[in-house]
Design a protein around this motif. Structure first.
Motif, PDB file in Angstrom:
ATOM      1  N   VAL A  53       0.687  -1.239   0.141  1.00 28.93           N
ATOM      2  CA  VAL A  53       0.071   0.152   0.066  1.00 28.93           C
ATOM      3  C   VAL A  53       0.862   1.254  -0.059  1.00 28.93           C
ATOM      4  CG1 VAL A  53      -1.737   1.250   1.509  1.00 28.93           C
ATOM      5  CG2 VAL A  53      -1.992  -1.275   1.245  1.00 28.93           C
ATOM      6  N   ARG A  54       1.875   1.183   0.920  1.00 31.07           N
ATOM      7  CA  ARG A  54       2.878   2.451   0.914  1.00 31.07           C
ATOM      8  C   ARG A  54       3.420   2.594  -0.470  1.00 31.07           C
ATOM      9  NH1 ARG A  54       8.241   3.650   2.710  1.00 31.07           N
ATOM     10  NH2 ARG A  54       8.347   5.800   2.831  1.00 31.07           N
ATOM     11  N   ASN A  55       4.095   1.568  -1.008  1.00 26.89           N
ATOM     12  CA  ASN A  55       4.373   1.627  -2.427  1.00 26.89           C
ATOM     13  C   ASN A  55       3.837   2.274  -3.607  1.00 26.89           C
ATOM     14  OD1 ASN A  55       6.649   0.913  -4.381  1.00 26.89           O
ATOM     15  ND2 ASN A  55       5.288  -0.331  -5.327  1.00 26.89           N
ATOM     16  N   ALA A  56       2.312   1.622  -3.298  1.00 29.70           N
ATOM     17  CA  ALA A  56       1.539   2.216  -4.333  1.00 29.70           C
ATOM     18  C   ALA A  56       1.020   3.893  -4.030  1.00 29.70           C
ATOM     19  CB  ALA A  56       0.131   1.529  -4.182  1.00 29.70           C
ATOM     20  N   ARG A  84      12.567   0.151  -3.325  1.00 31.78           N
ATOM     21  CA  ARG A  84      12.230   0.836  -4.318  1.00 31.78           C
ATOM     22  C   ARG A  84      11.364   1.950  -3.946  1.00 31.78           C
ATOM     23  NH1 ARG A  84      11.715  -1.622  -9.399  1.00 31.78           N
ATOM     24  NH2 ARG A  84       9.723  -1.231  -9.837  1.00 31.78           N
ATOM     25  N   THR A  85      10.326   1.832  -2.878  1.00 34.05           N
ATOM     26  CA  THR A  85       9.706   2.924  -2.396  1.00 34.05           C
ATOM     27  C   THR A  85      10.524   3.920  -1.768  1.00 34.05           C
ATOM     28  OG1 THR A  85       8.032   0.951  -1.614  1.00 34.05           O
ATOM     29  CG2 THR A  85       7.667   3.160  -0.566  1.00 34.05           C
ATOM     30  N   GLU A  86      11.452   3.610  -0.970  1.00 30.30           N
ATOM     31  CA  GLU A  86      12.337   4.515  -0.539  1.00 30.30           C
ATOM     32  C   GLU A  86      12.956   5.632  -1.671  1.00 30.30           C
ATOM     33  OE1 GLU A  86      12.377   5.427   2.564  1.00 30.30           O
ATOM     34  OE2 GLU A  86      11.374   3.947   3.482  1.00 30.30           O
ATOM     35  N   ILE A  87      13.322   4.981  -2.786  1.00 30.33           N
ATOM     36  CA  ILE A  87      13.810   5.498  -3.813  1.00 30.33           C
ATOM     37  C   ILE A  87      13.013   6.608  -4.448  1.00 30.33           C
ATOM     38  CG2 ILE A  87      14.948   5.497  -6.164  1.00 30.33           C
ATOM     39  CD1 ILE A  87      16.027   2.544  -5.304  1.00 30.33           C
ATOM     40  N   ARG A  88      11.536   6.027  -4.605  1.00 29.59           N
ATOM     41  CA  ARG A  88      10.680   6.928  -5.181  1.00 29.59           C
ATOM     42  C   ARG A  88      10.250   8.157  -4.210  1.00 29.59           C
ATOM     43  NH1 ARG A  88       7.646   1.735  -7.310  1.00 29.59           N
ATOM     44  NH2 ARG A  88       8.206   1.933  -9.272  1.00 29.59           N
TER      45      ARG A  88
END
Lengths: 49, 242
Positions: free
Chosen positions: A31-34, B224-228
């Motif tokens: 969810v956080r990634n999205a 990947r989330t942290e990079i974004r």
């Protein structure tokens, strides 16, 4: 369902809590990634004009 | 071909996507298969009864609790030496996963220990070092959140990762250092004589492999989330400056 005998409570508690923890960290991460991905796309569109 | 090219965020994003997909599939297959096999198709232990089924959760989570910190230590050392941002972000990404694994190992251990030892908790060397490791995970995550400057946060958390690695290793080897304590020795080792019986061994190995793949998938996704998130913060800062 196997017969867990006198230890059914502890075994099911261990499995239930573990599945909640594993499911929780997976859902939270997805969810956080999205959310971050969508926000970044919005920001890039905004900059591109 | 140099390994360091993956320290480039764009290259990391390109390569990690397919690797992550494969890791998700293997994690799902191995964990689902291992748990179904272990829960439904293995017998009770002659001494521990059905509580032996907790081994398929407890051992893999404990394994990953320790190895996640070791991975954070390696990533932190790379950050210190080479100043690659992706390595610092990978360490940050691994911390919540490691914390969950540690909590799971502590909880399943307590639930297993109560009927076997007659107590939920004992200040046993391995249990205590695991609890301290969990506190280190919480402290590590809190430090990342508390320090606004990313480079400074990466430096401070890298130092914390080095200090905490003492407890990660202690969690692994505590039963060898001290003979006292309730916790038994390792369930698996390179010496086949010390392993659990084959009927428990194979589903356990499958579940452990699943946890390794799950850790890889989660760390790649979270990195990947942290990079974004960093790119987003940079764009927002640039907009404010303009």
């Amino acid at each position: 369902m196997p017969d867990l005998g006198a230890y059914a409570g502890p075994v099911l508690l261990a499995y239930g809590a573990s599945l909640v923890l594993l499911g929780g960290v997976v859902i939270w991460s997805v969810v956080r990634n999205a959310r971050v991905k969508a926000e970044l796309a919005r920001q890039e569109r905004h900059i591109d004009g | 071909m140099s390994l360091w090219k993956y320290a480039n965020p764009a290259e990391f994003m390109r390569v990690s996507a397919p690797v992550m997909s494969v890791a998700w599939v293997l994690a799902g297959l191995c964990i689902f298969g291992g748990l179904i096999w272990g829960f439904f198709f293995t017998p009770d232990d002659y001494k521990q009864g059905s509580t032996v089924k907790i081994i398929y959760l407890h051992v893999p989570s404990a394994l990953m609790a320790i190895n996640a910190w070791i991975m954070m230590l390696v990533a932190s050392l790379i950050w210190f030496i080479r100043r690659h941002h992706v390595s610092a972000l990978a360490a940050k990404a691994a911390a919540p996963v490691g914390a969950v694994m540690t909590l799971m190992a502590l909880f399943t251990g307590a639930v297993w220990g109560q009927p076997m030892w007659g107590t939920w908790w004992e200040w046993d060397p391995r249990l205590t070092s695991f609890l301290i490791l969990f506190v280190f995970y919480l402290g590590y995550m809190a430090l990342w959140e508390a320090v606004e400057d990313v480079e400074k946060a990466a430096d401070l958390t890298a130092m914390l990762a080095m200090v905490g690695s003492v407890f990660a290793l202690l969690s692994r080897y505590a039963v060898l250092f001290w003979n006292q304590g309730l916790h038994q020795g390792a369930s698996l080792s390179l010496d086949a004589e010390e392993n659990v019986a084959d009927v428990f061994y194979y589903p356990l190995i499958l579940t452990m492999a699943g946890f390794v793949f799950l850790f890889i998938a989660l760390v790649l996704l979270r990195t990947r989330t942290e990079i974004r998130a960093r790119r987003l913060a940079a764009l927002q800062a640039r907009e404010v400056m303009a």
